[in-house]
Design an enzyme around this catalytic site. Structure first.
Site, PDB file in Angstrom:
ATOM      1  N   HIS A  31      87.919  14.850  82.223  1.00  0.00           N
ATOM      2  CA  HIS A  31      87.640  16.274  82.043  1.00  0.00           C
ATOM      3  C   HIS A  31      87.554  16.544  80.547  1.00  0.00           C
ATOM      4  CE1 HIS A  31      87.521  20.206  84.065  1.00  0.00           C
ATOM      5  NE2 HIS A  31      88.151  20.691  83.014  1.00  0.00           N
ATOM      6  N   HIS A  85      92.561  23.959  82.974  1.00  0.00           N
ATOM      7  CA  HIS A  85      92.968  25.202  83.630  1.00  0.00           C
ATOM      8  C   HIS A  85      94.008  24.971  84.734  1.00  0.00           C
ATOM      9  CE1 HIS A  85      90.295  27.953  81.614  1.00  0.00           C
ATOM     10  NE2 HIS A  85      89.253  27.162  81.846  1.00  0.00           N
TER      11      HIS A  85
END
Length: 261
Positions: free
Chosen positions: A151, A68
């Site tokens: 991540h 993001h």
């Protein structure tokens, strides 16, 4: 050396709890350096200058991100300007601003932090294992300590990264799923590991978002607008990593999960 790595900070509630609790933890546990995943700090999607400044003033030293990272306008300038704000290193070479790692000086030590993005159940991206190996080789002579924020979605992919880098870095921590795992440990060759740090944000939520719209989407399969939950209590999730000052070897890990209104 005591390093705190904090799970994905989500929205306003997450920022508020992070700032409050980090100051207290730094005093109580004598923490030297704080690394946080900040890709959800601005209303659950991305980060802005004001939200970045908020968590920096609240105790963050190094900020990692994830898929993001590009969600807010102006992030390119922030990545270029802020030396300790990093994005995943395995975006295609030469196509994105910012860096995938940083070297943070603390007292007489240099701490390298690498940010990587997984590929399983995630958008296409370059190989995180190849990129991790390249960067570790590049910075190991400059750094006394190396930490990795991976991540990624799949627990298996995160575990592979842990063993792949075992003995080459001080810690590999997973982020992204927002659910803290109870598998913190030191791997056979000395690397601290946890599959996911968890989330810092609203506890009664669906990984930070309001419950009802997401429930509706799952039940009806119809589109729904997701908004961050503003309902306490909140949870603060992190991993405390202790490193011997003489040998630079990881000696202890402590999983932290705090719940408060």
């Amino acid at each position: 050396m005591r390093i705190l790595m904090v799970g994905d900070i989500f929205g306003r509630l997450g920022r508020n709890l992070f700032c409050k609790r980090t100051r207290e933890l730094k005093r109580e546990k004598k923490i030297d350096v704080v690394v946080v995943n900040g890709e959800n700090i601005a209303h659950g999607k991305g980060l802005t200058e004001s939200t970045l400044n908020e968590i920096l003033s609240g105790g963050a030293d190094i900020i990692t991100t994830g898929n993001h990272v590009w969600d807010q306008k102006g992030i390119e300038k922030l990545l270029e300007r802020e030396p300790f704000l990093i994005r995943p290193a395995n975006y295609p070479e030469g196509t994105t601003p910012g860096k995938g790692y940083c070297i943070y000086p603390h007292r007489a030590k240099n701490i390298g932090v690498i940010n990587l993005l997984g590929r399983t159940f995630m958008p296409p991206i370059d190989c995180p294992f190849t990129r991790a190996e390249e960067i570790v080789k590049k910075i190991k002579r400059e750094c006394d300590i190396i930490l990795v924020d991976f991540h990624a979605e799949a627990t298996s992919e995160k575990m592979v990264m842990g063993y792949f880098l075992d003995g080459k870095v001080n810690a590999v921590v997973g982020t992204h799923t927002h659910v803290q795992t109870a598998d913190e440990r030191i791997l056979p060759q000395g690397t601290a590991y946890i599959t996911d740090l968890g989330m810092t944000g609203s506890l009664n939520s669906i990984i930070g978002m309001q419950i009802e719209p997401i429930m509706k989407k799952f039940v009806t399969c119809l589109p729904a607008k997701f908004e961050p939950s503003e309902i306490p209590p909140c949870t603060y999730c992190a991993l405390l990593i202790e490193i011997d000052d003489k040998t630079n070897l990881t000696t202890k890990v402590e999983r932290i999960r705090i719940i408060e209104n």
